[in-house]
Scaffold this motif. Structure first.
Motif, PDB file in Angstrom:
ATOM      1  N   TRP A  31       0.837  -1.198   0.000  1.00  0.00           N
ATOM      2  CA  TRP A  31       0.000   0.000   0.000  1.00  0.00           C
ATOM      3  C   TRP A  31       0.877   1.254   0.000  1.00  0.00           C
ATOM      4  N   ARG A  32       0.342   2.272  -0.622  1.00  0.00           N
ATOM      5  CA  ARG A  32       0.984   3.596  -0.592  1.00  0.00           C
ATOM      6  C   ARG A  32       0.058   4.538   0.169  1.00  0.00           C
ATOM      7  N   TRP A  33       0.599   5.134   1.248  1.00  0.00           N
ATOM      8  CA  TRP A  33      -0.198   5.982   2.123  1.00  0.00           C
ATOM      9  C   TRP A  33       0.151   7.437   1.857  1.00  0.00           C
ATOM     10  N   ASP A  34      -0.872   8.205   1.516  1.00  0.00           N
ATOM     11  CA  ASP A  34      -0.655   9.629   1.237  1.00  0.00           C
ATOM     12  C   ASP A  34      -1.266  10.513   2.322  1.00  0.00           C
ATOM     13  N   GLU A  35      -1.356   9.978   3.539  1.00  0.00           N
ATOM     14  CA  GLU A  35      -1.869  10.681   4.721  1.00  0.00           C
ATOM     15  C   GLU A  35      -3.379  10.906   4.669  1.00  0.00           C
ATOM     16  N   ARG A  36      -4.010  10.465   3.624  1.00  0.00           N
ATOM     17  CA  ARG A  36      -5.467  10.545   3.555  1.00  0.00           C
ATOM     18  C   ARG A  36      -6.093   9.171   3.379  1.00  0.00           C
ATOM     19  N   GLN A  37      -5.497   8.369   2.515  1.00  0.00           N
ATOM     20  CA  GLN A  37      -6.005   7.032   2.291  1.00  0.00           C
ATOM     21  C   GLN A  37      -4.890   6.146   1.749  1.00  0.00           C
ATOM     22  N   LEU A  38      -5.167   4.859   1.739  1.00  0.00           N
ATOM     23  CA  LEU A  38      -4.216   3.888   1.229  1.00  0.00           C
ATOM     24  C   LEU A  38      -4.573   3.513  -0.204  1.00  0.00           C
ATOM     25  N   HIS A  39      -3.560   3.458  -1.046  1.00  0.00           N
ATOM     26  CA  HIS A  39      -3.727   3.045  -2.433  1.00  0.00           C
ATOM     27  C   HIS A  39      -2.950   1.757  -2.648  1.00  0.00           C
ATOM     28  N   GLU A  40      -3.584   0.784  -3.224  1.00  0.00           N
ATOM     29  CA  GLU A  40      -2.934  -0.500  -3.465  1.00  0.00           C
ATOM     30  C   GLU A  40      -1.976  -0.388  -4.646  1.00  0.00           C
ATOM     31  N   GLU A  41      -0.694  -0.623  -4.379  1.00  0.00           N
ATOM     32  CA  GLU A  41       0.326  -0.498  -5.413  1.00  0.00           C
ATOM     33  C   GLU A  41       0.640  -1.842  -6.068  1.00  0.00           C
ATOM     34  N   TYR A  42       0.889  -2.867  -5.274  1.00  0.00           N
ATOM     35  CA  TYR A  42       1.258  -4.179  -5.793  1.00  0.00           C
ATOM     36  C   TYR A  42       0.493  -5.253  -5.019  1.00  0.00           C
ATOM     37  N   THR A  43       0.293  -6.379  -5.702  1.00  0.00           N
ATOM     38  CA  THR A  43      -0.380  -7.528  -5.092  1.00  0.00           C
ATOM     39  C   THR A  43       0.388  -8.789  -5.458  1.00  0.00           C
ATOM     40  N   VAL A  44       0.699  -9.602  -4.453  1.00  0.00           N
ATOM     41  CA  VAL A  44       1.418 -10.856  -4.639  1.00  0.00           C
ATOM     42  C   VAL A  44       0.507 -11.988  -4.177  1.00  0.00           C
ATOM     43  N   PHE A  45       0.357 -13.008  -5.021  1.00  0.00           N
ATOM     44  CA  PHE A  45      -0.521 -14.135  -4.729  1.00  0.00           C
ATOM     45  C   PHE A  45       0.320 -15.347  -4.339  1.00  0.00           C
ATOM     46  N   THR A  46       0.032 -15.904  -3.170  1.00  0.00           N
ATOM     47  CA  THR A  46       0.769 -17.052  -2.653  1.00  0.00           C
ATOM     48  C   THR A  46      -0.129 -18.286  -2.665  1.00  0.00           C
ATOM     49  N   ILE A  47       0.434 -19.431  -2.249  1.00  0.00           N
ATOM     50  CA  ILE A  47      -0.312 -20.684  -2.270  1.00  0.00           C
ATOM     51  C   ILE A  47      -0.954 -21.001  -0.940  1.00  0.00           C
ATOM     52  N   ALA A  48      -0.653 -20.247   0.108  1.00  0.00           N
ATOM     53  CA  ALA A  48      -1.219 -20.510   1.436  1.00  0.00           C
ATOM     54  C   ALA A  48      -1.315 -19.188   2.194  1.00  0.00           C
ATOM     55  N   SER A  49      -2.036 -19.207   3.316  1.00  0.00           N
ATOM     56  CA  SER A  49      -2.176 -18.002   4.122  1.00  0.00           C
ATOM     57  C   SER A  49      -0.811 -17.552   4.629  1.00  0.00           C
ATOM     58  N   VAL A  50      -0.581 -16.245   4.659  1.00  0.00           N
ATOM     59  CA  VAL A  50       0.722 -15.670   4.994  1.00  0.00           C
ATOM     60  C   VAL A  50       0.681 -15.155   6.427  1.00  0.00           C
TER      61      VAL A  50
END
Length: 800
Positions: free
Chosen positions: A230-249
C-alpha cells in the motif's frame, strides 16, 4: 547445551547453518548489530551468538520457577539498548528483561494491564522509553519504561490485534492489523480514535511491515493468501502491488537494500520461506526449503543476502542466497494462449538481462575498506527478460461472431423435426458453415419419413382399366368383381379423380395433390417401358402413359383386369431386383423371393428385416399379408444410422465445435441420446453452456439447460440464484426483506421513495446523476412537472 551444524558451504557472505532448540519457536529478534539473536516460544527462551562456524548459545532465560510469564508469543530486542528485551506472554503480561542483571532471573518490569494473550510487542524506533503492545482482546497499550505504567490505551474494536509497528519515518504514527482484515493507522497522541481505517484483506490480516526506504509503502498479509503493498498519502491507502501465494501468509519482512523484494512465511501447509519480487506476483524470486514444519518468524541481518528464520520444528536457520532455489529456472519460459475472439498471445524468453556488478566499484573514500559500502549490492541471481506478442485476428467473419449468430438463430424445439433441420441448415449455410449445413440436411434425410410419392398411382386402382374392354363400376359380374382396399396393392391412398380427362398431359396442368417425381421413383412397369423404347422413338414422360399401358402391364404380370384378384401363378417382378440366376417357368414362392432379395441386396447389412418393421412387408405378397396396403405410406428402410451419427458428433466435439454436437443431440432427442455415454453428454453440454456464458448469452444457455435430459445439467436451473444485498448504513446483509434492515442496531429503511418517503418494495427507478429515486410512477409524475430532483439536491433529473 544445544548442538549446531552447517551445510559445509563456505562463502565470504556467510554460510547456511542451523541449530536445534528445546521447543517450537514463536518469534525471534536480533540485537542492534545483528550479532545475537533471541528465540522465544512456549517452552524455549534463549539467546544465541552468531559466529562464522555456527550458533553459540549464550543465555537461557528460563531459570528459576517456570510460570506462564515465560510462555512467549512475541519478543523484541530494544533498538538502542542491547541489554533490554520485551516479550508478550500468553497470560496477558508484557515483560521487560534486563540482561545486565547479575542474578539468574533477568525479569525486570512486568505490565499486567492486558487481560488476554499478547500477540505483539514493539519498541519505538527513536523514543527508547515507549513500548507498544497488542492483545487478543482488541486493545493496544503504550507503556513508559520510566514510569513503569501504561500511559495510553487504544481500542480499535472487538477483534484481536495481530500485528502492529511504528512508522520509521513519522514519529507519532503506528499501524495495526486485526482479525477483521482492517488496517488502522493511529496517532498515539490521540487515543480516542484512529486516523484512518481501510479494509485490506478478506479475512484476518496477520502481519505488516513498513518499507525501510520508501516512506509511504506499507506491506500487509493475511489468510486470503495475498501480500499487498500500500501507498499511504496521509489521507487514504492506495494498493500499489499484489502478490498471490499458495497458502495463508503469517509474516512479511522487506529485504534491505532491495526496493522490490519482500520475504514471507506461511501459517499453514507451506513450510518454505519465499522471497518475492513484487513486480512479479505469481512466482517467487527465491525459495528456501530447509524447515520441516511451519516457519513462524523471519529476520534479516544487515547483509541483504543473509537472513534468519525460526519454525515450529524447533530449528533456527541462517539462510544464504547462494543456496536458495529459484523457481523461475525450472519454469517453462514459453507460453501461448488464444482468446475466445481468436486473438493469439505468445510469450517467450528474451535471454538474461545484464546486471552490472558493483562489487569492485567502490566510491572514492578514505574510510577503511571494511567500512566501505557499495552503491549497489551485487545480486546472486540474474533477472530473466521475457517478450510478449499478441497477434490479433483481422478477419471480418470471426469464429466468435459465427458462434453467437448460430446460437441466436438456431431452433431446437417447437417445430417438426424436418423443419428444424431445414431451418438450422439455412442458418449454417448463411454464415458460411457449409459442412454443418450439409450435416443438418443429411439428418433430415436420415430420420424424416420417406413416404412414397403421391404421383406413383394417383388414380384408384379400380379405375385403371380400359373402358372399351372392361366393365364399368356399375356393371358387376361374377368374373370381374369390384376390387376392395384389401385386394389392391395401392402405393398411395390419396383420393384422386376418376375422370380420365383429369390426367395431365405434356404441357397441361397437374393435379394439386400430384407432384413431379424422378425416374427412379416411377413404378417398375413405367421404367420397363421407358427402357424398351427404341432409338427412333420419341421418349415419353411418365404422365404420358395411358390407362391401356397400365392394364397391359398388370395383365402381363398376373394381375386381373380389374385388379380385384390375382392369377394363381403370380410372381414378384424381377425388375425391382438384380437378377442372379435364370428365371424358371414356375415362379418361386414368396418366401424364397424374400430370402433371395435379402441375400442379394447390397444394403442387406443396413436393412433390418424384422417382421414387425413396415419395410419388410415390401417383400410380402398382398394376398398373403393384406395389411401391407395400409402400411406402404410409412414405407421406410430401418437403416442403423446411430453409429454414423455418433461418430459424426464425436468428430465435431474433437474439433472444438460442441455447439453443433449439442444442438444435434437436442434436436434428435431420444433417437440418439441413449447411444451416447452420460459422462460424454455432460461434458459437451457443460462446455457449450460455458461458452454461451462467456459470450453473455445467458438466456440461450438457460434454454440449453432446460432442453437437456441429463440430470446433472438440468440441476443448473434448479440451483438458487438469490443475491442478498447489504444495508447502505450498517453494511449488514439483508436476509429477510430487501427494503428494511433487520439488524438490532440499525432497523432503517434502505430504499425509500424520494417523493412519498415510503419503502420501495417493487421496481426502483433512480437517477444516474444524483442516485436518488423511488417508485416509478411517483418519479414519472414528479418529473413531468418539475425538472429538479424531489430530494432538493439541485440536480436536474430526466425520466426516460
Amino acid at each position: 547445551m544445544s548442538r549446531g551444524g552447517s551445510d559445509g558451504v563456505r562463502s565470504t557472505l556467510g554460510r547456511t547453518m542451523h541449530v536445534k532448540v528445546d521447543g517450537g519457536i514463536n518469534a525471534l529478534s536480533s540485537s542492534r548489530d545483528s550479532s545475537q539473536v533471541v528465540v522465544a516460544g512456549r517452552s524455549v527462551f534463549k539467546i544465541f551468538h552468531i559466529e562464522d562456524l555456527g550458533f553459540q548459545e549464550r543465555i537461557d532465560l528460563r531459570v528459576g520457577r517456570i510460570t506462564l510469564k515465560y510462555s512467549c508469543n512475541d519478543v523484541m530486542w530494544h533498538p538502542h539498548k542491547d541489554e533490554l528485551l520485551a516479550t508478550g506472554a500468553t497470560n496477558g503480561n508484557v515483560i521487560i528483561w534486563d540482561l545486565n542483571k547479575i542474578k539468574g532471573n533477568k525479569m525486570d518490569i512486568t505490565f499486567s494491564d492486558h487481560k488476554r494473550t499478547v500477540n505483539k510487542v514493539c519498541f519505538h524506533p527513536s523514543e527508547s522509553n515507549l513500548l507498544l503492545s497488542g492483545s487478543q482482546g482488541g486493545s493496544m497499550k503504550c507503556f513508559d519504561l520510566r514510569t513503569e505504567k501504561c500511559e495510553m490505551t487504544f481500542q480499535g474494536g472487538n477483534d484481536s490485534v495481530r500485528d502492529l509497528q511504528f512508522s520509521p519515518y513519522q514519529y507519532f504514527i503506528f499501524a495495526a492489523t486485526s482479525d477483521n482484515g482492517n488496517i488502522q493507522l493511529w496517532d498515539y497522541r490521540r487515543k480516542d480514535k484512529f486516523l484512518h481505517q481501510f479494509m485490506a484483506h478478506n479475512g484476518p490480516a496477520f502481519g505488516l511491515d513498513w518499507h525501510p526506504e520508501e516512506k509511504q509503502w506499507l506491506a500487509t498479509c493475511g489468510r486470503d493468501r495475498i501480500i499487498k503493498v500500500w501507498r499511504w498519502d496521509e489521507r487514504q491507502l492506495h494498493e500499489e502491488y499484489t502478490v498471490f501465494t499458495i497458502a495463508s501468509v503469517a509474516r512479511v519482512k522487506w529485504r534491505p537494500e532491495k526496493k522490490y523484494h519482500i520475504a514471507s512465511c506461511s501459517q499453514v501447509v507451506d513450510q518454505s520461506v519465499c522471497v518475492w519480487d513484487i513486480r512479479r506476483s505469481y512466482m517467487p524470486f527465491a525459495v528456501f526449503e530447509e524447515h520441516n514444519d511451519v516457519v513462524s518468524g523471519i529476520l534479516w541481518r544487515q547483509d541483504p543476502h543473509i537472513f534468519l528464520s525460526g519454525g515450529k520444528d524447533s530449528m533456527l536457520y541462517q539462510h544464504v542466497f547462494k543456496d536458495a532455489k529459484r523457481p523461475s529456472a525450472r519454469a517453462n519460459p514459453v507460453g501461448v494462449s488464444m482468446s475466445i475472439f481468436g486473438d493469439l498471445c505468445h510469450a517467450f524468453t528474451g535471454g538474461k538481462s545484464t546486471v552490472k556488478s558493483s562489487a569492485n566499484n567502490y566510491p572514492a573514500t578514505r574510510l577503511p575498506f571494511s567500512w566501505r559500502r557499495s552503491t549497489e549490492v551485487p545480486e546472486m541471481f540474474r533477472q530473466y527478460e521475457s517478450t510478449l506478442m499478441v497477434h490479433e485476428l483481422q478477419e471480418t467473419n470471426k469464429y466468435s461472431d459465427q458462434f453467437c449468430e448460430m446460437a441466436k438463430h438456431y431452433q431446437l424445439t417447437g417445430r417438426p423435426f424436418a423443419e428444424l433441420c431445414e431451418h438450422n441448415a439455412k442458418v449454417a449455410h448463411g454464415l458460411g458453415a457449409y459442412q454443418v449445413a450439409q450435416t443438418w440436411n443429411m439428418l433430415r434425410l436420415f430420420y424424416s419419413d420417406s413416404r412414397a410419392p403421391s404421383r406413383m398411382y394417383s388414380k384408384p386402382m379400380s379405375s385403371i382399366s380400359d373402358t372399351s374392354n372392361k366393365p364399368s363400376d356399375t356393371e358387376k359380374t361374377p368374373d370381374a368383381p369390384m376390387a376392395t382396399n384389401h385386394d389392391r396393392p395401392s402405393f398411395s391412398q390419396q383420393p384422386s379423380t376418376t375422370d380420365p380427362t383429369a390426367e395431365s398431359t405434356a404441357g397441361g396442368q397437374t393435379d394439386d395433390n400430384d407432384s413431379v417425381i424422378s425416374d427412379s421413383e416411377l413404378p417398375f412397369n413405367k421404367q420397363r417401358h421407358r427402357s424398351q423404347e427404341g432409338p427412333g422413338d420419341e421418349p415419353r414422360e411418365f404422365w404420358e402413359y395411358t390407362e391401356h399401358d397400365d392394364a397391359e402391364d398388370m395383365e402381363e404380370h398376373g394381375y386381373s383386369a380389374g385388379w380385384g384378384g390375382m392369377n394363381e401363378n403370380w410372381t414378384l417382378p424381377t425388375e425391382a431386383f438384380q437378377q442372379r440366376q435364370e428365371i424358371i417357368d414356375r415362379p418361386p414362392s414368396p418366401d424364397q423371393t424374400q430370402d433371395r432379395a435379402r441375400a442379394d441386396s447390397p444394403s442387406s447389412q443396413l436393412v433390418d428385416l424384422d417382421s414387425d418393421v413396415p419395410g419388410t412387408q415390401l417383400l410380402t405378397a398382398p394376398s398373403t399379408n393384406p395389411s401391407v396396403t395400409n402400411q406402404f405410406i410409412d414405407f421406410q428402410f430401418c437403416i442403423k444410422f446411430a453409429p454414423i451419427i455418433l461418430e459424426m458428433l464425436e468428430y465435431y466435439a474433437d474439433q472444438g465445435d460442441v455447439q453443433t454436437s449439442v444442438s444435434i443431440i437436442v434436436v434428435l432427442g431420444d433417437r440418439i441420446q441413449k447411444e451416447i455415454n452420460l459422462d460424454t453428454q455432460e461434458h459437451w453440454f457443460m462446455s457449450y453452456i460455458d461458452l454461451l456464458s462467456r459470450f453473455k448469452l445467458w438466456c440461450i444457455a438457460t434454454e440449453i439447460v432446460k432442453l437437456s435430459n441429463h440430470p446433472n445439467v438440468g440441476m443448473l436451473n434448479q440451483q438458487s440464484t438469490t443475491i442478498h444485498t447489504k444495508c447502505n448504513r450498517c453494511n449488514k446483509q439483508l436476509d429477510k426483506v430487501s427494503w428494511a434492515c433487520s439488524s438490532g442496531k440499525c432497523t432503517s429503511l434502505t430504499n425509500t421513495c424520494s417523493v412519498c418517503h415510503l419503502p420501495v418494495k417493487g421496481l426502483y427507478a433512480w437517477c444516474q446523476g444524483c442516485s436518488h429515486g423511488g417508485h416509478i410512477e411517483h418519479m414519472k409524475e414528479w418529473l413531468e412537472k418539475n425538472p429538479m430532483c424531489p430530494t432538493g439536491c439541485g440536480h436536474y433529473c430526466e425520466y426516460t
